[in-house]
Scaffold this active site. Sequence first.
Site, PDB file in Angstrom:
ATOM      1  N   HIS A  60       7.443 -27.952 -36.459  1.00 47.55           N
ATOM      2  CA  HIS A  60       7.473 -26.640 -35.813  1.00 47.55           C
ATOM      3  C   HIS A  60       7.980 -26.850 -34.381  1.00 47.55           C
ATOM      4  O   HIS A  60       7.720 -27.900 -33.783  1.00 47.55           O
ATOM      5  CB  HIS A  60       6.037 -26.101 -35.797  1.00 47.55           C
ATOM      6  CG  HIS A  60       5.888 -24.684 -35.348  1.00 47.55           C
ATOM      7  ND1 HIS A  60       5.919 -24.322 -34.031  1.00 47.55           N
ATOM      8  CD2 HIS A  60       5.698 -23.552 -36.045  1.00 47.55           C
ATOM      9  CE1 HIS A  60       5.732 -23.012 -33.941  1.00 47.55           C
ATOM     10  NE2 HIS A  60       5.607 -22.520 -35.152  1.00 47.55           N
ATOM     11  N   ASP A 120      -0.268 -32.388 -36.182  1.00 49.24           N
ATOM     12  CA  ASP A 120      -0.253 -30.940 -36.018  1.00 49.24           C
ATOM     13  C   ASP A 120      -0.893 -30.369 -37.283  1.00 49.24           C
ATOM     14  O   ASP A 120      -0.286 -30.364 -38.357  1.00 49.24           O
ATOM     15  CB  ASP A 120       1.197 -30.483 -35.849  1.00 49.24           C
ATOM     16  CG  ASP A 120       1.329 -28.960 -35.857  1.00 49.24           C
ATOM     17  OD1 ASP A 120       0.341 -28.274 -36.182  1.00 49.24           O
ATOM     18  OD2 ASP A 120       2.432 -28.470 -35.552  1.00 49.24           O
ATOM     19  N   LYS A 128      -5.229 -19.071 -37.486  1.00 53.74           N
ATOM     20  CA  LYS A 128      -4.743 -19.379 -38.841  1.00 53.74           C
ATOM     21  C   LYS A 128      -5.898 -19.732 -39.776  1.00 53.74           C
ATOM     22  O   LYS A 128      -5.712 -19.919 -40.963  1.00 53.74           O
ATOM     23  CB  LYS A 128      -3.740 -20.534 -38.795  1.00 53.74           C
ATOM     24  CG  LYS A 128      -2.465 -20.148 -38.036  1.00 53.74           C
ATOM     25  CD  LYS A 128      -1.399 -21.173 -38.178  1.00 53.74           C
ATOM     26  CE  LYS A 128      -0.324 -21.051 -37.128  1.00 53.74           C
ATOM     27  NZ  LYS A 128       0.677 -20.012 -37.398  1.00 53.74           N
ATOM     28  N   CYS A 160      10.307 -20.926 -36.876  1.00 50.24           N
ATOM     29  CA  CYS A 160      10.198 -21.913 -35.777  1.00 50.24           C
ATOM     30  C   CYS A 160      10.464 -23.322 -36.297  1.00 50.24           C
ATOM     31  O   CYS A 160       9.796 -24.287 -35.892  1.00 50.24           O
ATOM     32  CB  CYS A 160       8.828 -21.850 -35.091  1.00 50.24           C
ATOM     33  SG  CYS A 160       8.535 -20.318 -34.239  1.00 50.24           S
TER      34      CYS A 160
HETATM   35  N1  PMP Z   1       2.573 -25.935 -35.722  1.00 51.80           N
HETATM   36  C1  PMP Z   1       2.667 -25.378 -36.939  1.00 51.80           C
HETATM   37  C2  PMP Z   1       2.878 -26.263 -38.126  1.00 51.80           C
HETATM   38  C3  PMP Z   1       2.566 -23.999 -37.076  1.00 51.80           C
HETATM   39  O1  PMP Z   1       2.664 -23.441 -38.279  1.00 51.80           O
HETATM   40  C4  PMP Z   1       2.330 -23.201 -35.927  1.00 51.80           C
HETATM   41  C5  PMP Z   1       2.242 -21.685 -36.031  1.00 51.80           C
HETATM   42  N2  PMP Z   1       3.230 -21.088 -36.773  1.00 51.80           N
HETATM   43  C6  PMP Z   1       2.235 -23.843 -34.699  1.00 51.80           C
HETATM   44  C7  PMP Z   1       2.353 -25.212 -34.633  1.00 51.80           C
HETATM   45  C8  PMP Z   1       1.979 -23.067 -33.438  1.00 51.80           C
HETATM   46  O2  PMP Z   1       0.735 -22.464 -33.509  1.00 51.80           O
HETATM   47  P1  PMP Z   1       0.260 -21.436 -32.378  1.00 51.80           P
HETATM   48  O3  PMP Z   1       1.362 -20.432 -32.250  1.00 51.80           O
HETATM   49  O4  PMP Z   1      -0.990 -20.837 -32.935  1.00 51.80           O
HETATM   50  O5  PMP Z   1       0.045 -22.219 -31.141  1.00 51.80           O
END
Ligand code: PMP
Length: 413
Positions: free
Chosen positions: A130, A207, A233, A371
């Site tokens: 991400h 992560d 999440k 992302c």
């Molecule tokens: N890493 C992963 C694998 C994610 O899916 C996400 C959220 N889509 C994030 C990082 C970032 O999370 P947050 O926006 O809650 O900080």
Amino acid sequence: MQNTLQHTAFNVEKVRADFPILKVHVNNKPLVYFDNGATAQKPTQVIDAIAKYYYEENSNIHRGVHTLSQKATTHYELARTTVQKHLNAADVNEIIFTRGTTESINLVAHCFGKLFIKAGDEIILSEMEHHSNILPWQVLCEERGAVLKVIPVTENGELNLEEYKKLLSDKTKLIAVTHVSNTLGVVNDVKEIIAAAKQKNIPVLLDGAQAIPHMVVDVQELDCDFYCFSGHKIYAPTGIGVLYAKAKWVEKFEPYQTGGGTIKTVTFEKTVYVDGPLKFEAGTPNIEGAIGLAAALNYLNEIGLDTIAAYENELVHYATEKLKQLPGVKIYGDVKDKAAVISFNVNNAHPFDVGTLLDKQGVAVRTGHHCNQPLMQCFNIPGTVRASFAFYNTTHEIDVFISALEKAIKMLL
Ligand code: PMP
């Protein structure tokens, strides 16, 4: 709605009743919420815990002698213990509250980078990260003259671990990889990644944003140095997240941000910081977020994460089989070991068009690059349609989604 899965001792109707938003109608159709990977819905148990805090306890924490402040402090710190138990961390002081996964990773990049990264050092990521697990390292490398090394992804969406092992060298200072891919749902063999890193004494950050809602995570068993996740999440509020960091890093790291709450003593000449996680929680933290997160974890543990994982696994396989029967559908990352996420495209249709037509029929999915632009470049596509499930979803909803998709495909042909 009927749950047609036979093999699970799990009462989906009972849990659905805990999520008020699932009764909402979208575009005059009952909501089918398949965007859980972006953010999950919140059960009454979480909403009530936050409301109770504001109705009965709202007060600033730490440093207050009055009763409300002490109650709020107790509940905030109890939330830390709940997270510690959930992750099976060895010590409660290894749990740092942050705003979410993104901030957790930024914190490590900043603190680790400041102490240990110099010109010529290498940091290993993967092609499926991400952006939140790319950018902080990219910035750090630019600042320090260090180099990013990237584990490639195979055609079926798995990490190429042979290539990973070849990347490991004396220059490698840290490995930061995702536990579960947010686009593909592929579960990475993080044990093997960590085992190879440990042979060279290289710390590993995981992560866990997409893993934590779907599986039991035991940081001691994994033996990772850092584990990051977001509350929203895992059925908790937005604006709260966790960084698990092994005690030795909590001790070594200097504060990420400074300010009230982080100090033992301040004079204009010198400041002495507190030990432990509070050193990283400058300013008034997200108290209700921590309380909501603890409520969410308690709720999940009552159902049982193994039960949740088994049920979601059935859902994802049910949906995958149905999707495969539709003409022109290509699934990315169709592997055995995956969390409750399916990414796909339909012929040459743009994912946005598919997503918009599904929304008209009440089905919420996510479309775009998620992302994950480097991963999209690897597959040479602009994006995908992503359906991501939670344990409150049903096979009936999957049937609704499939027939909505069939209609969309006909319109787009
Ligand atoms: N890493 C992963 C694998 C994610 O899916 C996400 C959220 N889509 C994030 C990082 C970032 O999370 P947050 O926006 O809650 O900080």
